[in-house]
Design an enzyme around this catalytic site. Structure first.
Site, short mmCIF file in Angstrom:
data_model
loop_
_atom_site.label_atom_id
_atom_site.label_comp_id
_atom_site.label_asym_id
_atom_site.label_seq_id
_atom_site.Cartn_x
_atom_site.Cartn_y
_atom_site.Cartn_z
N PHE A 1 43.83 34.64 48.57
CA PHE A 1 44.42 34.71 49.91
C PHE A 1 45.22 33.53 50.36
CE2 PHE A 1 40.91 31.78 50.81
CZ PHE A 1 41.54 31.06 51.94
N LYS B 1 47.91 43.16 42.66
CA LYS B 1 46.53 43.48 43.69
C LYS B 1 46.45 42.06 44.61
CE LYS B 1 42.36 42.70 44.59
NZ LYS B 1 42.26 42.18 46.04
N GLU C 1 42.51 41.20 49.70
CA GLU C 1 42.12 41.98 50.91
C GLU C 1 42.18 41.28 52.30
OE1 GLU C 1 40.38 41.01 48.54
OE2 GLU C 1 38.25 40.36 49.18
N CYS D 1 44.89 24.92 46.53
CA CYS D 1 43.98 24.40 45.28
C CYS D 1 44.68 23.24 44.97
CB CYS D 1 44.31 25.45 44.23
SG CYS D 1 46.09 25.54 43.62
N GLU E 1 33.86 22.53 45.41
CA GLU E 1 35.23 22.89 46.11
C GLU E 1 34.54 23.53 47.50
OE1 GLU E 1 37.39 26.36 44.89
OE2 GLU E 1 39.14 25.23 45.11
P1 NAD Z 1 38.62 34.91 45.22
O1 NAD Z 1 38.13 34.39 43.67
O2 NAD Z 1 37.67 35.24 46.42
O3 NAD Z 1 39.64 36.04 45.49
C1 NAD Z 1 40.70 36.15 44.51
C2 NAD Z 1 40.85 37.65 44.03
O4 NAD Z 1 39.90 38.16 43.37
C3 NAD Z 1 41.21 38.71 45.40
O5 NAD Z 1 42.31 39.44 44.94
C4 NAD Z 1 39.83 39.25 45.36
O6 NAD Z 1 40.04 40.56 45.76
C5 NAD Z 1 39.55 39.46 43.93
N1 NAD Z 1 37.87 39.25 43.87
C6 NAD Z 1 36.96 38.68 44.77
N2 NAD Z 1 35.66 38.61 44.17
C7 NAD Z 1 35.90 39.21 43.22
C8 NAD Z 1 34.81 39.67 42.05
N3 NAD Z 1 33.53 39.49 42.29
N4 NAD Z 1 35.17 40.62 41.25
C9 NAD Z 1 36.47 41.02 40.89
N5 NAD Z 1 37.53 40.52 41.93
C10 NAD Z 1 37.24 39.91 42.80
O7 NAD Z 1 39.48 33.57 45.70
P2 NAD Z 1 40.16 33.32 47.16
O8 NAD Z 1 39.00 32.95 48.04
O9 NAD Z 1 41.01 34.47 47.42
O10 NAD Z 1 40.98 32.29 46.96
C11 NAD Z 1 40.73 30.92 46.98
C12 NAD Z 1 40.34 30.14 45.68
O11 NAD Z 1 41.71 30.47 44.85
C13 NAD Z 1 39.95 28.82 45.60
O12 NAD Z 1 39.06 28.52 44.67
C14 NAD Z 1 41.32 28.17 45.20
O13 NAD Z 1 41.27 27.02 44.37
C15 NAD Z 1 41.86 29.38 44.12
N6 NAD Z 1 43.29 28.83 43.88
C16 NAD Z 1 43.62 28.53 42.73
C17 NAD Z 1 44.96 28.19 42.42
C18 NAD Z 1 45.29 27.50 41.29
O14 NAD Z 1 46.45 27.56 40.77
N7 NAD Z 1 44.29 26.72 40.46
C19 NAD Z 1 45.80 28.53 43.36
C20 NAD Z 1 45.42 29.34 44.51
C21 NAD Z 1 44.16 29.38 44.98
#
Ligand code: NAD
Length: 497
Positions: A158, A182, A185, A290, A386
């Site tokens: 997100f 994808k 959401e 991140c 985190e």
């Molecule tokens: P998230 O893991 O909750 O969601 C990421 C994606 O995975 C979304 O599209 C979501 O719909 C899907 N998803 C969520 N739960 C799932 C599950 N159980 N099974 C399958 N798919 C699932 O992450 P977020 O809250 O949207 O984003 C924040 C996180 O992203 C933080 O941890 C941040 O550090 C990380 N991030 C990392 C980088 C990097 O380059 N390392 C960059 C941006 C964000």
């Protein structure tokens, strides 16, 4: 905060084969999309199923036949036009990001501009991916060219509604693949608009498809045998799940996870620039980056630095204008951030700046102000997990050795930064940081194009290339090696076999 395109929440659709289409299941399920400013519902995001993913795969496979047969020079013409459209629509797109994500407008614009950089990189690919050729023995040549993988997919988080999709999309399609994206959401509106701009730019139908949803859509992407590679960006927990699921099918996967970035202030740091940079790093984008500062390790007592960090954090104001701090994404995130502040307080930490006052003063939305915690106990959870909000944990170390030990013991490996005015001190830390993106006097050390982006340890899972830049090209292609021997006629008789 106005709702985009009308008075009632927009019912979003998927974008498959160049058309906006409803999710196949009847009745179609939706997740409400809220604006974090007020908590008001601004759209309904479809919850797609494996059938929707199947439909997107069919469209992408069909489009692949012609798209992959075009030259890279030809393919990137669409990206030149898309780049132009990103800039002409930057205001409209930034408004969508402000609405659904909560970033301030300047941050939203900067994130689009950063995404546009990867589009620029992709337009350079005709100059960068021409392959190699060499005479390897008598009359024998080897050449090596890059071949697209086929249908690929990207699952995004997100926190950067356009920028993170742009880490993969331009390079994936410029190298000849077709893509299923994808979106999160929580922020589906922005990419929902961007796919229309891709179409306007001349990207053929089916080359980029959008499938909204959550776990089911992600699992269907990982499990689909015709999706050849997956990039993921999100939490480490889900990055790990996605990687394992893809690897079960022997699928190529690059999954970027969470982070806990440590900044270190050496006693010789420039107090004014360090304090400004640290505050920008931990509070900017409401800490939802991140690469944001999470822990500041101060070597020795540095009261003036603490004072200035505290003063600069307190001075920040909530809002959507440049320099103001927006809300965090949702109630769950707000509750999580608050729980870490409470636990630190109960454990005896000093809360130097308390962002919970913003939560109290806003009756609507998900607001928490910049928070600075001075920890007395190295074991405090806020120093290790985190948090993903505008929270800076400060801990005072007795030596540079203690500081590097703390940084090295954290399980993540995205960013680390040293603030110093001495080259030798900078070099000492850079050589020892256990993080892949390091900064010297830069608190958000994001590598810019053409450099690739990616961490190590629990910040990156899967096949070990980085995303964007040449890492992205490596990920989205395989190399065809051709060894050729024609007749011997052109060789000097003494060299013939
Ligand atoms: P998230 O893991 O909750 O969601 C990421 C994606 O995975 C979304 O599209 C979501 O719909 C899907 N998803 C969520 N739960 C799932 C599950 N159980 N099974 C399958 N798919 C699932 O992450 P977020 O809250 O949207 O984003 C924040 C996180 O992203 C933080 O941890 C941040 O550090 C990380 N991030 C990392 C980088 C990097 O380059 N390392 C960059 C941006 C964000």
């Amino acid at each position: 905060m106005s709702i985009v395109n009308g008075d009632s929440p927009r019912i979003l659709q998927n974008f498959i084969g160049g058309e906006y289409v409803d999710s196949i299941q009847t009745p179609c399920k939706y997740i409400p999309v809220t604006t974090p400013h007020t908590g008001e519902v601004v759209a309904q995001c479809p919850v797609s199923t494996a059938e929707d993913v199947e439909k997107a795969v069919e469209a992408a496979k069909e489009a692949y036949k012609l798209w992959s047969a075009r030259t890279v020079k030809d393919r990137v013409q669409t990206l030149f036009r898309f780049h132009n459209l990103l800039h002409t629509h930057i205001d409209e797109l930034a408004d969508l990001i402000v609405l659904e994500h909560g970033k301030n407008k300047a941050e939203a614009i900067a994130s689009i501009a950063k995404g546009a950089e990867t589009v620029e990189y992709a337009t350079s690919l005709p100059q960068l991916i021409q392959g190699k050729i060499l005479d390897v023995s008598k009359g024998v040549t080897c050449n090596d060219t890059r071949v697209p993988l086929g249908v690929v997919a990207s699952i995004v988080p997100f926190n950067f509604p356009i920028m993170v999709p742009m880490w993969s999309l331009p390079i994936a399609i410029a190298t000849g693949n077709t893509l299923i994206l994808k979106p999160s959401e929580k922020v589906p509106l922005t990419m929902n608009r961007v796919v229309a701009l891709l179409k306007e730019a001349g990207v053929p139908d089916g080359v980029v498809n959008l499938v909204n949803g959550t776990v089911d859509a992600v699992n269907a992407i990982c499990d689909h045998p015709d999706i050849k590679a997956v990039t993921f960006v999100g939490t480490s927990q889900v990055a790990n799940l996605v990687t394992e699921r893809c690897h079960k099918l022997g699928k190529r996967v690059l999954a970027l996870g969470g982070a806990k970035n440590h900044l270190i202030a050496s006693p010789d740091c420039n107090v004014e620039t360090t304090s400004t940079d640290v505050v920008n790093s931990f509070a900017g984008c409401a800490g939802q980056r991140c690469m944001a500062a999470s822990v500041l390790l101060i070597i020795g007592s540095q009261p003036e630095l603490l004072e200035r960090i505290t003063a600069k954090a307190i001075a920040l104001q909530p809002g959507s204008k440049a320099g103001e701090i927006g809300p965090v994404i949702d109630k769950a995130s707000l509750d999580k951030i608050t729980s870490y502040i409470e636990a630190s307080e109960h454990g005896g930490a000093n809360i130097l700046v308390d962002g919970r006052s913003w939560t109290k003063s806003h009756t609507k939305g998900f607001w928490i102000g910049p928070t600075v915690i001075f920890h007395n106990n190295k074991e405090d959870k806020a120093l290790h997990d985190e948090i993903f909000g505008p929270v800076l944990s400060i801990y005072q170390c007795s030596s540079k050795e203690e500081a590097i030990e703390i940084e090295n013991n954290n399980p993540y490996g995205n960013a680390a930064c040293i603030y110093t005015t001495t080259g030798a001190t900078a070099e000492w830390f850079i050589k020892r940081f256990d993080a892949a993106m390091c900064g010297v006097n830069i608190g958000v050390p994001v590598p810019r194009e053409p450099f690739s982006f990616g961490g190590i340890n629990r910040s990156k899972f899967g096949n070990f290339v980085d995303i964007t830049g040449d890492g992205g090209v490596e990920f989205f292609t395989w190399r065809r090696k051709v060894t050729t021997r024609w007749g011997q006629e052109n060789l000097d008789p003494k060299l013939r076999m």
